[in-house]
Design an enzyme around this catalytic site. Sequence first.
Site, PDB file in Angstrom:
ATOM      1  N   GLY A  57       0.779  -1.240   0.000  1.00 38.82           N
ATOM      2  CA  GLY A  57       0.000   0.000   0.000  1.00 38.82           C
ATOM      3  C   GLY A  57       0.802   1.277   0.000  1.00 38.82           C
ATOM      4  O   GLY A  57       0.223   2.363  -0.158  1.00 38.82           O
ATOM      5  N   GLU A  95       4.326  -6.441   2.065  1.00 39.96           N
ATOM      6  CA  GLU A  95       3.976  -6.894   0.707  1.00 39.96           C
ATOM      7  C   GLU A  95       3.910  -5.714  -0.268  1.00 39.96           C
ATOM      8  O   GLU A  95       2.857  -5.432  -0.833  1.00 39.96           O
ATOM      9  CB  GLU A  95       2.605  -7.574   0.726  1.00 39.96           C
ATOM     10  CG  GLU A  95       2.496  -8.816   1.562  1.00 39.96           C
ATOM     11  CD  GLU A  95       1.054  -9.319   1.658  1.00 39.96           C
ATOM     12  OE1 GLU A  95       0.110  -8.593   1.292  1.00 39.96           O
ATOM     13  OE2 GLU A  95       0.871 -10.446   2.109  1.00 39.96           O
ATOM     14  N   PRO A  96       5.011  -5.002  -0.465  1.00 38.38           N
ATOM     15  CA  PRO A  96       4.952  -3.849  -1.363  1.00 38.38           C
ATOM     16  C   PRO A  96       4.949  -4.265  -2.831  1.00 38.38           C
ATOM     17  O   PRO A  96       5.637  -5.226  -3.207  1.00 38.38           O
ATOM     18  CB  PRO A  96       6.251  -3.110  -1.037  1.00 38.38           C
ATOM     19  CG  PRO A  96       7.187  -4.185  -0.598  1.00 38.38           C
ATOM     20  CD  PRO A  96       6.350  -5.238   0.080  1.00 38.38           C
ATOM     21  N   GLY A  97       4.161  -3.591  -3.628  1.00 41.04           N
ATOM     22  CA  GLY A  97       4.167  -3.829  -5.067  1.00 41.04           C
ATOM     23  C   GLY A  97       4.556  -2.546  -5.765  1.00 41.04           C
ATOM     24  O   GLY A  97       5.664  -2.377  -6.261  1.00 41.04           O
ATOM     25  N   ARG A  98       3.610  -1.615  -5.725  1.00 35.93           N
ATOM     26  CA  ARG A  98       3.766  -0.349  -6.436  1.00 35.93           C
ATOM     27  C   ARG A  98       5.076   0.368  -6.102  1.00 35.93           C
ATOM     28  O   ARG A  98       5.730   0.924  -6.986  1.00 35.93           O
ATOM     29  CB  ARG A  98       2.579   0.542  -6.053  1.00 35.93           C
ATOM     30  CG  ARG A  98       2.440   1.801  -6.850  1.00 35.93           C
ATOM     31  CD  ARG A  98       1.335   2.672  -6.241  1.00 35.93           C
ATOM     32  NE  ARG A  98       0.078   1.980  -6.085  1.00 35.93           N
ATOM     33  CZ  ARG A  98      -0.850   1.880  -7.035  1.00 35.93           C
ATOM     34  NH1 ARG A  98      -0.643   2.412  -8.207  1.00 35.93           N
ATOM     35  NH2 ARG A  98      -1.978   1.232  -6.796  1.00 35.93           N
ATOM     36  N   CYS A 154     -11.886   1.647 -29.127  1.00 39.57           N
ATOM     37  CA  CYS A 154     -13.215   2.220 -29.355  1.00 39.57           C
ATOM     38  C   CYS A 154     -13.993   2.280 -28.051  1.00 39.57           C
ATOM     39  O   CYS A 154     -14.960   1.527 -27.843  1.00 39.57           O
ATOM     40  CB  CYS A 154     -13.960   1.409 -30.408  1.00 39.57           C
ATOM     41  SG  CYS A 154     -13.132   1.537 -31.981  1.00 39.57           S
ATOM     42  N   TYR A 181       1.134  -2.280 -12.124  1.00 37.95           N
ATOM     43  CA  TYR A 181      -0.239  -2.417 -12.610  1.00 37.95           C
ATOM     44  C   TYR A 181      -0.355  -1.865 -14.040  1.00 37.95           C
ATOM     45  O   TYR A 181      -1.354  -1.258 -14.405  1.00 37.95           O
ATOM     46  CB  TYR A 181      -1.230  -1.729 -11.657  1.00 37.95           C
ATOM     47  CG  TYR A 181      -1.058  -2.229 -10.232  1.00 37.95           C
ATOM     48  CD1 TYR A 181      -1.554  -3.465  -9.850  1.00 37.95           C
ATOM     49  CD2 TYR A 181      -0.339  -1.482  -9.286  1.00 37.95           C
ATOM     50  CE1 TYR A 181      -1.346  -3.947  -8.562  1.00 37.95           C
ATOM     51  CE2 TYR A 181      -0.143  -1.956  -7.989  1.00 37.95           C
ATOM     52  CZ  TYR A 181      -0.646  -3.193  -7.637  1.00 37.95           C
ATOM     53  OH  TYR A 181      -0.453  -3.667  -6.368  1.00 37.95           O
ATOM     54  N   ARG A 212      -4.846   1.784 -16.003  1.00 41.10           N
ATOM     55  CA  ARG A 212      -5.047   2.566 -14.779  1.00 41.10           C
ATOM     56  C   ARG A 212      -5.828   3.867 -14.990  1.00 41.10           C
ATOM     57  O   ARG A 212      -6.742   4.148 -14.199  1.00 41.10           O
ATOM     58  CB  ARG A 212      -3.711   2.840 -14.080  1.00 41.10           C
ATOM     59  CG  ARG A 212      -3.016   1.562 -13.602  1.00 41.10           C
ATOM     60  CD  ARG A 212      -1.806   1.872 -12.730  1.00 41.10           C
ATOM     61  NE  ARG A 212      -2.208   2.410 -11.464  1.00 41.10           N
ATOM     62  CZ  ARG A 212      -2.125   3.677 -11.133  1.00 41.10           C
ATOM     63  NH1 ARG A 212      -1.617   4.567 -11.959  1.00 41.10           N
ATOM     64  NH2 ARG A 212      -2.548   4.083  -9.966  1.00 41.10           N
ATOM     65  N   TYR A 234      -9.110   3.602 -12.860  1.00 44.29           N
ATOM     66  CA  TYR A 234      -9.025   4.263 -11.542  1.00 44.29           C
ATOM     67  C   TYR A 234      -8.932   5.791 -11.654  1.00 44.29           C
ATOM     68  O   TYR A 234      -8.551   6.431 -10.680  1.00 44.29           O
ATOM     69  CB  TYR A 234      -7.759   3.811 -10.802  1.00 44.29           C
ATOM     70  CG  TYR A 234      -7.540   2.325 -10.663  1.00 44.29           C
ATOM     71  CD1 TYR A 234      -8.453   1.515  -9.987  1.00 44.29           C
ATOM     72  CD2 TYR A 234      -6.390   1.736 -11.163  1.00 44.29           C
ATOM     73  CE1 TYR A 234      -8.216   0.157  -9.841  1.00 44.29           C
ATOM     74  CE2 TYR A 234      -6.141   0.377 -11.013  1.00 44.29           C
ATOM     75  CZ  TYR A 234      -7.068  -0.398 -10.349  1.00 44.29           C
ATOM     76  OH  TYR A 234      -6.829  -1.742 -10.210  1.00 44.29           O
TER      77      TYR A 234
HETATM   78  C1  LIG Z   1      -2.963  -8.565  -0.415  1.00 38.62           C
HETATM   79  C2  LIG Z   1      -2.174  -7.521  -1.108  1.00 38.62           C
HETATM   80  N1  LIG Z   1      -0.910  -7.295  -0.710  1.00 38.62           N
HETATM   81  C3  LIG Z   1      -0.136  -6.363  -1.322  1.00 38.62           C
HETATM   82  C4  LIG Z   1      -0.619  -5.588  -2.353  1.00 38.62           C
HETATM   83  C5  LIG Z   1       0.295  -4.579  -2.985  1.00 38.62           C
HETATM   84  O1  LIG Z   1      -0.134  -3.288  -2.841  1.00 38.62           O
HETATM   85  P1  LIG Z   1       0.759  -2.086  -3.345  1.00 38.62           P
HETATM   86  O2  LIG Z   1       1.100  -2.342  -4.768  1.00 38.62           O
HETATM   87  O3  LIG Z   1      -0.090  -0.897  -3.153  1.00 38.62           O
HETATM   88  O4  LIG Z   1       1.994  -2.044  -2.492  1.00 38.62           O
HETATM   89  C6  LIG Z   1      -1.935  -5.772  -2.785  1.00 38.62           C
HETATM   90  C7  LIG Z   1      -2.481  -4.917  -3.845  1.00 38.62           C
HETATM   91  O5  LIG Z   1      -3.586  -4.558  -3.940  1.00 38.62           O
HETATM   92  C8  LIG Z   1      -2.735  -6.774  -2.151  1.00 38.62           C
HETATM   93  O6  LIG Z   1      -3.983  -7.006  -2.546  1.00 38.62           O
END
Ligand SMILES: Cc1ncc(COP(=O)(O)O)c(C=O)c1O
Length: 419
Positions: A242, A276-279, A345, A374, A315, A319
């Site tokens: 997040g 659990e970082p992604g973004r 389209c 994403y 995105r 969003y």
């Molecule tokens: C369970 C869980 N963990 C981690 C993430 C990664 O979130 P972010 O990319 O905002 O760090 C998500 C994304 O929605 C998620 O659903």
Amino acid sequence: MMKTAGFYSKDGRYYCEQLPLVELAEEYGTPLYVYSKNYLLNRYQELVKAVNDPQSLVCFAVKSNSNLAILQLLAREGSGFDIVSGGELARVLEAGGDPQKIVYSGVGKTRSEQRAALEAGIATFNVESFPEFKQLDQLAGELGLLAPVAIRVNPEVDARTHHKITTGKKENKFGIPLNLIEQAARQVVELDNLQFMGLHFHIGSQITSSDPFERLGQRAVDLLNRLETAGIEVKTLNIGGGLGVCYDQEETLTPERWLQAVRSQLGSFEGRLLIEPGRYLTAGAGALLTSVVYYKPSVNKNFAIVDAGMNSLLRPAMYDAYHRIVPAVERSQQPSRLDVVGPICETGDTLGKDRLMPPPEPGDCLAVLEAGAYGASMASQYNSFPRPAEILVDQTEVQLIRRPETYQDLWAKERLIEQ
Ligand SMILES: Cc1ncc(COP(=O)(O)O)c(C=O)c1O
């Protein structure tokens, strides 16, 4: 590893590491996802440093970018992975990820997905419902295995982010309600084939202030105390992802500030912390290069029509997300207002609205920045456009990490009917 800016402008041209974007677009074609290897690795190391605890683990959220080479790079650094499907599990294993560093979230895990994860020996199932406990226990029993379980808590914390990426509110489908956590933990402890590991939270994505994370920490400590009173030990605390990034001008949290917001609430908790970082890892590591097909002045609006749309980067359409869009080579003409739109389209197929830039010429290359998270992982073949290729830049070296799709790829899995 060299500290690198990833994407930056110099002498009127935009670069990824040491290569001009315009040259990459010429060589590999557009639309094209370009990633900076060193930016990604630097971000990973920043997080490891902020966690600052050898027993804790950074679990990269695969959904943000699931390209095998990206997973492989992070696996080599020792990263863990947060997965949400059997497909993501297969990807991580294919990329050389360590199964013992995989955590598995998701409200709809099927039996066959659970089985594959049990057989691989993953670190933790983040379980989101009572029926899921039951199915997992039964399956683990059949396989003669013990399933490590964390309870995903719905903490009733409003992350105050876009409603489509908020996950920790009462009305969201994720997690087990706060008032049922003790009951859930007792059930895990009682079931023969489950092993209680701890609690899991994920309150949403693109969070830029510390207070939702402080509230998450408060909820966590409250539950830790309640479970301790019930005689149940919490060994791991997973605070999810997040952490927001800067897409425009927004102030964001540093990884230290993020973790401090949670940790400041946790008191004497000495267990294992998972994130659990992604973004945070992948957004700024990638840009989407696209070519202008037409410049179309119109009655109330001007449009730059480009060869990437919501099919390549969903995105903005999904969003209302903002991405900076810059010319790969600056033009000297007076800037004017225009919308950057794709070829799909759909009226919603807009990459950027009311952007101030010199009117582009057909063939000009534009870069949609902070598109590494994403982006490619949400790309589709809608309107039968092939998905973009992906390349990885390491200083002056380039590797193709996903070849461009062909028209044959569009229907490769389809079959004509037999007469
Ligand atoms: C369970 C869980 N963990 C981690 C993430 C990664 O979130 P972010 O990319 O905002 O760090 C998500 C994304 O929605 C998620 O659903």
